[in-house]
Enzyme design. Structure first.
Site, PDB file in Angstrom:
ATOM      1  N   SER A 137       0.836  -1.197   0.000  1.00 27.98           N
ATOM      2  CA  SER A 137       0.000   0.000   0.000  1.00 27.98           C
ATOM      3  C   SER A 137       0.872   1.249   0.000  1.00 27.98           C
ATOM      4  O   SER A 137       1.975   1.247   0.570  1.00 27.98           O
ATOM      5  CB  SER A 137      -0.858  -0.020   1.266  1.00 27.98           C
ATOM      6  OG  SER A 137      -1.466   1.225   1.475  1.00 27.98           O
ATOM      7  N   TYR A 163      -2.068  -1.077  10.878  1.00 23.79           N
ATOM      8  CA  TYR A 163      -2.303  -1.678   9.556  1.00 23.79           C
ATOM      9  C   TYR A 163      -1.154  -1.340   8.607  1.00 23.79           C
ATOM     10  O   TYR A 163      -0.568  -2.207   7.959  1.00 23.79           O
ATOM     11  CB  TYR A 163      -3.638  -1.190   8.959  1.00 23.79           C
ATOM     12  CG  TYR A 163      -3.704  -1.434   7.472  1.00 23.79           C
ATOM     13  CD1 TYR A 163      -3.873  -2.724   6.977  1.00 23.79           C
ATOM     14  CD2 TYR A 163      -3.539  -0.383   6.554  1.00 23.79           C
ATOM     15  CE1 TYR A 163      -3.897  -2.962   5.599  1.00 23.79           C
ATOM     16  CE2 TYR A 163      -3.553  -0.614   5.184  1.00 23.79           C
ATOM     17  CZ  TYR A 163      -3.732  -1.897   4.717  1.00 23.79           C
ATOM     18  OH  TYR A 163      -3.736  -2.127   3.365  1.00 23.79           O
ATOM     19  N   LYS A 167       2.028  -3.705   6.589  1.00 26.02           N
ATOM     20  CA  LYS A 167       2.439  -3.727   5.175  1.00 26.02           C
ATOM     21  C   LYS A 167       3.943  -3.469   5.058  1.00 26.02           C
ATOM     22  O   LYS A 167       4.645  -4.144   4.315  1.00 26.02           O
ATOM     23  CB  LYS A 167       1.656  -2.676   4.371  1.00 26.02           C
ATOM     24  CG  LYS A 167       0.176  -2.993   4.226  1.00 26.02           C
ATOM     25  CD  LYS A 167      -0.050  -4.240   3.382  1.00 26.02           C
ATOM     26  CE  LYS A 167      -1.482  -4.697   3.376  1.00 26.02           C
ATOM     27  NZ  LYS A 167      -1.707  -5.992   2.766  1.00 26.02           N
TER      28      LYS A 167
HETATM   29  P1  NAD Z   1     -10.832  -7.107   1.359  1.00 27.16           P
HETATM   30  O1  NAD Z   1     -10.989  -7.039   2.827  1.00 27.16           O
HETATM   31  O2  NAD Z   1     -12.008  -6.834   0.503  1.00 27.16           O
HETATM   32  O3  NAD Z   1     -10.202  -8.511   0.931  1.00 27.16           O
HETATM   33  C1  NAD Z   1      -9.292  -9.201   1.761  1.00 27.16           C
HETATM   34  C2  NAD Z   1      -9.771 -10.639   1.879  1.00 27.16           C
HETATM   35  O4  NAD Z   1      -8.876 -11.360   2.711  1.00 27.16           O
HETATM   36  C3  NAD Z   1     -11.161 -10.773   2.472  1.00 27.16           C
HETATM   37  O5  NAD Z   1     -11.964 -11.545   1.611  1.00 27.16           O
HETATM   38  C4  NAD Z   1     -10.920 -11.479   3.805  1.00 27.16           C
HETATM   39  O6  NAD Z   1     -12.004 -12.320   4.148  1.00 27.16           O
HETATM   40  C5  NAD Z   1      -9.639 -12.226   3.528  1.00 27.16           C
HETATM   41  N1  NAD Z   1      -8.822 -12.552   4.694  1.00 27.16           N
HETATM   42  C6  NAD Z   1      -8.370 -11.711   5.660  1.00 27.16           C
HETATM   43  N2  NAD Z   1      -7.626 -12.400   6.541  1.00 27.16           N
HETATM   44  C7  NAD Z   1      -7.586 -13.681   6.125  1.00 27.16           C
HETATM   45  C8  NAD Z   1      -6.987 -14.875   6.620  1.00 27.16           C
HETATM   46  N3  NAD Z   1      -6.274 -14.886   7.740  1.00 27.16           N
HETATM   47  N4  NAD Z   1      -7.171 -16.021   5.940  1.00 27.16           N
HETATM   48  C9  NAD Z   1      -7.897 -16.035   4.797  1.00 27.16           C
HETATM   49  N5  NAD Z   1      -8.498 -14.951   4.290  1.00 27.16           N
HETATM   50  C10 NAD Z   1      -8.343 -13.784   4.946  1.00 27.16           C
HETATM   51  O7  NAD Z   1      -9.640  -6.098   0.975  1.00 27.16           O
HETATM   52  P2  NAD Z   1      -9.202  -5.552  -0.445  1.00 27.16           P
HETATM   53  O8  NAD Z   1      -9.593  -4.132  -0.510  1.00 27.16           O
HETATM   54  O9  NAD Z   1      -9.609  -6.490  -1.492  1.00 27.16           O
HETATM   55  O10 NAD Z   1      -7.632  -5.573  -0.260  1.00 27.16           O
HETATM   56  C11 NAD Z   1      -6.858  -6.691  -0.652  1.00 27.16           C
HETATM   57  C12 NAD Z   1      -5.434  -6.484  -0.155  1.00 27.16           C
HETATM   58  O11 NAD Z   1      -4.949  -5.253  -0.695  1.00 27.16           O
HETATM   59  C13 NAD Z   1      -5.328  -6.363   1.355  1.00 27.16           C
HETATM   60  O12 NAD Z   1      -4.135  -7.006   1.753  1.00 27.16           O
HETATM   61  C14 NAD Z   1      -5.232  -4.870   1.583  1.00 27.16           C
HETATM   62  O13 NAD Z   1      -4.522  -4.581   2.759  1.00 27.16           O
HETATM   63  C15 NAD Z   1      -4.466  -4.436   0.354  1.00 27.16           C
HETATM   64  N6  NAD Z   1      -4.704  -3.031   0.007  1.00 27.16           N
HETATM   65  C16 NAD Z   1      -5.986  -2.572  -0.164  1.00 27.16           C
HETATM   66  C17 NAD Z   1      -6.218  -1.245  -0.487  1.00 27.16           C
HETATM   67  C18 NAD Z   1      -7.610  -0.709  -0.622  1.00 27.16           C
HETATM   68  O14 NAD Z   1      -7.779   0.520  -0.600  1.00 27.16           O
HETATM   69  N7  NAD Z   1      -8.628  -1.544  -0.794  1.00 27.16           N
HETATM   70  C19 NAD Z   1      -5.126  -0.372  -0.647  1.00 27.16           C
HETATM   71  C20 NAD Z   1      -3.842  -0.864  -0.496  1.00 27.16           C
HETATM   72  C21 NAD Z   1      -3.645  -2.206  -0.170  1.00 27.16           C
HETATM   73  C1  WQD Z   2      -9.384   9.611   0.953  1.00 26.15           C
HETATM   74  C2  WQD Z   2      -9.590  11.104   1.212  1.00 26.15           C
HETATM   75  C3  WQD Z   2      -9.889  11.649   3.535  1.00 26.15           C
HETATM   76  C4  WQD Z   2     -13.731   9.599   4.058  1.00 26.15           C
HETATM   77  C5  WQD Z   2      -6.834   4.625   3.103  1.00 26.15           C
HETATM   78  C6  WQD Z   2      -5.801   3.896   3.906  1.00 26.15           C
HETATM   79  C7  WQD Z   2      -4.732   3.345   3.011  1.00 26.15           C
HETATM   80  C8  WQD Z   2      -5.319   2.536   1.867  1.00 26.15           C
HETATM   81  C9  WQD Z   2      -6.440   3.238   1.178  1.00 26.15           C
HETATM   82  C10 WQD Z   2      -5.216   0.220   2.351  1.00 26.15           C
HETATM   83  C11 WQD Z   2      -8.838  11.625   2.420  1.00 26.15           C
HETATM   84  C12 WQD Z   2     -11.153  11.956   2.751  1.00 26.15           C
HETATM   85  C13 WQD Z   2     -12.561  10.105   3.532  1.00 26.15           C
HETATM   86  C14 WQD Z   2     -14.771  10.490   4.420  1.00 26.15           C
HETATM   87  C15 WQD Z   2     -13.396  12.322   3.683  1.00 26.15           C
HETATM   88  N1  WQD Z   2      -5.863   1.285   2.294  1.00 26.15           N
HETATM   89  N2  WQD Z   2     -12.392  11.432   3.350  1.00 26.15           N
HETATM   90  N3  WQD Z   2     -14.556  11.831   4.218  1.00 26.15           N
HETATM   91  O1  WQD Z   2      -6.994   7.731   3.723  1.00 26.15           O
HETATM   92  O2  WQD Z   2      -6.050   7.927   1.387  1.00 26.15           O
HETATM   93  O3  WQD Z   2      -6.204   5.718   2.433  1.00 26.15           O
HETATM   94  O4  WQD Z   2      -7.375   3.731   2.129  1.00 26.15           O
HETATM   95  O5  WQD Z   2      -4.031   0.075   2.236  1.00 26.15           O
HETATM   96  O6  WQD Z   2      -3.896   2.589   3.815  1.00 26.15           O
HETATM   97  O7  WQD Z   2      -5.237   4.793   4.847  1.00 26.15           O
HETATM   98  O8  WQD Z   2      -8.264   6.836   1.714  1.00 26.15           O
HETATM   99  O9  WQD Z   2     -10.631   6.811   1.071  1.00 26.15           O
HETATM  100  O10 WQD Z   2     -10.059   6.853   3.521  1.00 26.15           O
HETATM  101  O11 WQD Z   2      -9.645   8.891   2.142  1.00 26.15           O
HETATM  102  O12 WQD Z   2     -13.259  13.524   3.513  1.00 26.15           O
HETATM  103  O13 WQD Z   2     -15.828  10.101   4.918  1.00 26.15           O
HETATM  104  O14 WQD Z   2     -10.985  11.307   1.515  1.00 26.15           O
HETATM  105  O15 WQD Z   2      -9.654  12.626   4.508  1.00 26.15           O
HETATM  106  O16 WQD Z   2      -8.423  12.933   2.133  1.00 26.15           O
HETATM  107  P1  WQD Z   2      -6.837   7.157   2.389  1.00 26.15           P
HETATM  108  P2  WQD Z   2      -9.731   7.269   2.145  1.00 26.15           P
END
Ligand code: NAD
Ligand code: WQD
Length: 365
Positions: A137, A163, A167
């Site tokens: 991330s 969290y 990562k």
């Molecule tokens: P998500 O929560 O929708 O998907 C993650 C999945 O992993 C879920 O289906 C959950 O049930 C499963 N899971 C969690 N722990 C587990 C375990 N111990 N065993 C088996 N399954 C397990 O999340 P997502 O948005 O699809 O994100 C996928 C990956 O990408 C995550 O690692 C997340 O941290 C990373 N990521 C997401 C974002 C984002 O904004 N969505 C941004 C950066 C990184």
């Molecule tokens: C985006 C912008 C908020 C909600 C997070 C995690 C990051 C990654 C992605 C997994 C910011 C603003 C938000 C609301 C708002 N996840 N906001 N009102 O914070 O960039 O990243 O998700 O890895 O680790 O930190 O994304 O979508 O939460 O926020 O004004 O109700 O929207 O302040 O500027 P963020 P976000």
């Protein structure tokens, strides 16, 4: 499973990014084995994937195999490896991802995200699968000072939550692990790609799969979509006094289908390189403010999105967007879908599934 098609293990494949990536994998003729404990997802998501790809019952049984398993449970996870053909590659999405929850329950996050990765690496080593794509991330950059963020920007310092630190720690662990594989022999056949996602939004254009947050959404666009459909009264904009063009936070939003494509690009890249550990930003390189996103979503849904301006959210930074040139130059990957497409597809998912996967089956709609 087929003798000719390669099989990919997808941990966390029932989640938001996993399901979109599996659509791409199946369409590129890979077979898929999913390991997910459904802690943050629904099995309905894979039914929808099968619908999108047009898998018959028969094909589904052989091409999209699901195991409900906690990947931290080594004995149970070993059975997945034992009962599957050799995996060509693994895409490791499984992890907990709620930033706020991680601050309240750090041990849960360290335990789940790190232990799951340890078990996975042990299993991959034992069962001779030496190609891994890891979901990292942009959060690992903390409060980076210079924009856009390149992969050389320092990581680790300034991360504000457990969290994000999971990562960062997993990235370090993967580097140590990779190094250990090169010690005894001068070459290794391990290849690992760390993908640092910026802000994925939107859904598959069919609207059959999408982000289905539990309870009140933490992230901006799922919240905005729920306001747009009338499930929530208004958005609270977290601060309008940042040092940005309109005072609201700026992020690099990318379409989840572009992100999904990035995983296939990474797998191809690793095949070509044979071995190595690689790190890529996946973003568009553009920064949009909260108000830009509100406006774009208003355009997609055909009416204004109500919002009020509130206080800053603790731990938020003003601006964060990627330099995505390395992924372009090395893997040939670019995020090609624009903001209108992100919002159009998000709206399509939201209107077809106002209550997420808990609503009616999509096929009949
Ligand atoms: P998500 O929560 O929708 O998907 C993650 C999945 O992993 C879920 O289906 C959950 O049930 C499963 N899971 C969690 N722990 C587990 C375990 N111990 N065993 C088996 N399954 C397990 O999340 P997502 O948005 O699809 O994100 C996928 C990956 O990408 C995550 O690692 C997340 O941290 C990373 N990521 C997401 C974002 C984002 O904004 N969505 C941004 C950066 C990184
Ligand atoms: C985006 C912008 C908020 C909600 C997070 C995690 C990051 C990654 C992605 C997994 C910011 C603003 C938000 C609301 C708002 N996840 N906001 N009102 O914070 O960039 O990243 O998700 O890895 O680790 O930190 O994304 O979508 O939460 O926020 O004004 O109700 O929207 O302040 O500027 P963020 P976000």
């Amino acid at each position: 499973m087929s003798d000719t098609r390669a099989t990919i293990l997808v941990t966390g494949g029932c989640g938001y990014i996993g399901t979109h990536t599996i659509v791409c994998l199946l369409q590129k003729d890979y077979d898929v084995v999913v390991a997910d404990n459904l802690s943050n997802s629904s099995i309905v998501s894979l039914d929808r994937v099968a619908e999108i790809v047009g898998l018959s019952e028969h094909d589904r049984a052989s091409r999209l195999v699901f195991h409900q398993v906690d990947i931290c449970d080594e004995a149970a996870f070993r059975k997945v490896f034992e009962s599957s053909p050799r995996f060509e590659s693994c895409i490791h999405f499984a992890g907990l991802k709620a930033v706020g929850e991680s601050t309240k329950k750090p041990l849960l996050y360290y335990d789940n995200n790190l232990s799951g990765t340890f078990v996975l690496l042990r299993m991959m080593d034992e069962f001779q699968c030496h190609s891994l794509v890891f979901s990292s991330s942009a959060t690992v950059y903390g409060a980076a000072e210079n924009m856009p963020i390149t992969e050389d920007t320092p990581v680790g310092a300034g991360i504000t939550n457990a969290y994000g630190r999971t990562k960062y720690m997993i990235e370090e662990i993967l580097r140590d692990f990779y190094q250990s594989q090169t010690l005894e022999e001068s070459t290794t056949d391990w290849s690992i790609t760390i993908l640092r996602y910026f802000n994925p939004v939107g859904s598959h254009p069919s609207g059959k799969i999408g982000e289905d947050p539990n309870g009140i959404p933490n992230n901006l666009m799922p919240y905005v979509a729920q306001v747009a459909i009338g499930r929530r009264e208004h958005l609270t904009v977290f601060g309008s006094d940042y040092n940005t063009a309109d005072g609201t936070g700026v992020r690099d939003y990318l379409h989840v289908m572009d992100l999904a494509d990035g995983h296939l690009a990474a797998m191809d890249y690793m095949k070509q390189k044979k071995s190595g550990i690689f790190t890529f930003n996946l973003g568009t390189g553009n920064g949009y403010s909260v108000l830009d996103m509100v406006k774009a979503m208003g355009k997609a849904c055909g009416h204004e999105i109500k919002y009020v301006v509130g206080n800053r959210r603790q731990g938020d930074i003003a601006t964060c967007f990627a330099d995505a040139n390395l992924a372009k130059n090395e893997m040939g990957w670019v995020a090609s879908r624009d903001l209108d497409e992100m919002c159009r597809d998000l709206w399509c998912w939201q209107t077809q599934n106002p209550n997420g996967f808990a609503g009616q089956p999509c096929e009949s709609q």
